[in-house]
Design an enzyme around this catalytic site. Sequence first.
Site, mmCIF file in Angstrom:
data_model
loop_
_atom_site.group_PDB
_atom_site.id
_atom_site.type_symbol
_atom_site.label_atom_id
_atom_site.label_comp_id
_atom_site.label_asym_id
_atom_site.label_seq_id
_atom_site.Cartn_x
_atom_site.Cartn_y
_atom_site.Cartn_z
ATOM 1 N N PHE A 132 -46.647 3.583 -28.138
ATOM 2 C CA PHE A 132 -48.102 3.711 -28.238
ATOM 3 C C PHE A 132 -48.662 3.666 -26.826
ATOM 4 C CE2 PHE A 132 -52.430 2.093 -28.487
ATOM 5 C CZ PHE A 132 -52.988 2.962 -29.412
ATOM 6 N N ASP A 217 -45.222 1.764 -19.024
ATOM 7 C CA ASP A 217 -46.491 1.414 -19.648
ATOM 8 C C ASP A 217 -46.479 -0.093 -19.885
ATOM 9 O OD1 ASP A 217 -48.572 0.801 -21.360
ATOM 10 O OD2 ASP A 217 -48.246 2.503 -22.698
ATOM 11 N N LYS A 246 -55.457 -4.329 -20.375
ATOM 12 C CA LYS A 246 -55.547 -5.495 -21.257
ATOM 13 C C LYS A 246 -55.674 -6.804 -20.480
ATOM 14 C CE LYS A 246 -53.440 -3.463 -25.410
ATOM 15 N NZ LYS A 246 -54.639 -3.466 -26.259
#
Length: 397
Positions: A132, A217, A246
Amino acid sequence: MSAAESHILPVYAPPEQIFVRGEGCWIWDDKGDKYLDCIAGIAVNALGHAPPVLQKALTEQASKLWHTSNMFKVKGQEELAAKYVRDSFADVVFFTNSGTEAIEGALKTARKYHTANGNPEKIDIIGFQGSFHGRSYAAINASGNPNYLEGFGPRLPGFIQAPFGDLEEVKKLVGPTTAAIIIEPVQGEGGVRAVSDEFLRGLRKLCDDNGALLIFDEVQSGAGRTGRMWAHQWSGVTPDIMAVAKGVGGGFPMGAFLATKEAAKGMVKGVHGTTFGGNPLAMAVGNACYDELSKPEFLERVNVVANHLGQALEGIKDRHPELVVAVTGKGLLRGLKLKIDPKGIQGKLRDRKVLVGVAGDNVLRLAPPLVIDEEQVRQAIDAIDAVLAAQMAEAGA
């Protein structure tokens, strides 16, 4: 307000709670009920809710300067970029507003590198099943999840998915048009699956042997979540490009992509940009957050509590073999792979005032604030234990 009355685009399915205040690992709804937060805004609130150190940084900056755009230099960008470079593989940093934007920049950087080298045909990005990388058009194509691609027109060219963890299958996909390989060191949405050090080393060699770039990532696995600043540091393998977001803002929207000078050689003046990325507010919070996360004693504490959580989850697995298949993840990014849909368990835990997430492959996901302590871990484990026990009793009734 009911869903029928809401004016919010109906792409989410939130529960009825409306949260109004938070402190540390606790969060309160508008009825005054107190919850233990073990998802932290999906691995975002690294220092917990409303941490004083970030409050101070934000309010001090808010009284001085909010926004200038990148028409002008932003001092906080230079300061934070220097810290990222000091402690990582990278030579340069580009600040964004989100993880998706960081991924977009990383993908553009990889393709532009090959164009700068006179190889514009090298456009293929090899990703992995279960990955994702965000919700933008390029990001959903990089992930390749059919559920996210359906209805949004044709697939973008140059995006290929390989089976997770199978190096031999990846080798079959690498060719003269391969630009880069992109991977999460710990998959988040795909089932909280940690990639082995051996696999990362294999990908590094594969990229080196074929003139491709390696992109990590670390949007979800970075910012101290696994007990190192970046999850890939456990392996000793370094990427050419890395996307982060994040936790790096501790709750304030920000992200970045980092790269070596060589990998970023094509990213010259005018080829990329952002209006809000790296704004003074985000940089004030980002600097303060990184200063806390990078303290050796902070990461040591994360590892202690993470080990405690891992052992406790293994205990749950042992006590409930009828429901729990495996403990997944790393550090304070953990999952319980279940034999049943985890959403029902998630709801029952919320009824017991414990907030958790879910992920693909029937995984109950825990990504608490990094400041969680052993007592709070015990409370979460006790609640999970009780819900699973009740689930078994209900099934047997």
